[in-house]
Design an enzyme around this catalytic site. Sequence first.
Site, PDB file in Angstrom:
ATOM      1  N   HIS A  97     -15.191  -9.096  41.200  1.00 37.40           N
ATOM      2  CA  HIS A  97     -15.252 -10.090  40.124  1.00 37.40           C
ATOM      3  C   HIS A  97     -14.589 -11.401  40.546  1.00 37.40           C
ATOM      4  O   HIS A  97     -15.108 -12.484  40.246  1.00 37.40           O
ATOM      5  CB  HIS A  97     -14.633  -9.556  38.837  1.00 37.40           C
ATOM      6  N   TYR A  98     -13.478 -11.307  41.259  1.00 31.61           N
ATOM      7  CA  TYR A  98     -12.788 -12.513  41.736  1.00 31.61           C
ATOM      8  C   TYR A  98     -13.655 -13.257  42.747  1.00 31.61           C
ATOM      9  O   TYR A  98     -13.841 -14.481  42.649  1.00 31.61           O
ATOM     10  CB  TYR A  98     -11.453 -12.125  42.357  1.00 31.61           C
ATOM     11  N   VAL A  99     -14.193 -12.522  43.730  1.00 31.23           N
ATOM     12  CA  VAL A  99     -15.020 -13.144  44.761  1.00 31.23           C
ATOM     13  C   VAL A  99     -16.268 -13.770  44.144  1.00 31.23           C
ATOM     14  O   VAL A  99     -16.669 -14.887  44.492  1.00 31.23           O
ATOM     15  CB  VAL A  99     -15.396 -12.120  45.854  1.00 31.23           C
TER      16      VAL A  99
END
Length: 246
Positions: free
Chosen positions: A151-153
């Site tokens: 999700h961060y990437v």
Amino acid sequence: MNTQRKTVLVTGSGQGIGRGVALGLAERGWHVLVADIDEQRAKTVAAEAGGEAVVVDIASAQSCREAAEQLQRQGVVLDGLVNNAALFSTLTMKPFWEIDEQEWNRVLGVNLTGTWQLTKALLPALRGAESASIVNVAASAVWIGRPHYAHYVASKAGLIGLTYVMSRELAGSGIRANAVTPGSVQTEIPRTTITADQVRKQVEAQNVQRPATPDDLVGAIAFLLGPDSGFVSGQTVNVDGGLTVR
């Protein structure tokens, strides 16, 4: 660099990378607006930077509009905007199939949607400047497809794409937009999701073999905000000590 007290707003600057960037830009002569969801943190850093606090939850479109309207009433013109606010240090590493919908939406809502919402709300203040510059803080995790942070990437990859579009659509307004992609940065925020051994191995994989600090980002961000980069727009500058080579 003589910025003649130009004004820059830095999101998520109540702590961590944002705090370091806010203080570093203040040292370089910028008038810094310290924007954070936490009012007390924002006021504390604003006092350190000799600037002003702006309380905003970038995940809330209403909060973004209210913050922008407050600045407009004060007659604030923004020469620079650093979109730094993001969720990362509190995230627990896990494969993408174990991330639930609520967590996925929360990360994308802050890291990507929040940047879009606040930048949109602040456009009148940016258009009021002679030549404004936007710097979006993405992550070199995009280049390596860092595992267990899907999700961060994804949010940071989206931010790079958003930067390209901003640079095109704002070209007629004389507003530039660029991104920086830092690697892992050591701040005062505790990281319980990564071990000391993992940090050591990452540092060893870098060309510059020491942990990064927020100070390592200030120079690149100041360059992209200032007149020396007046012919640079729509670019992504990698600042990760050579962990990845772009």
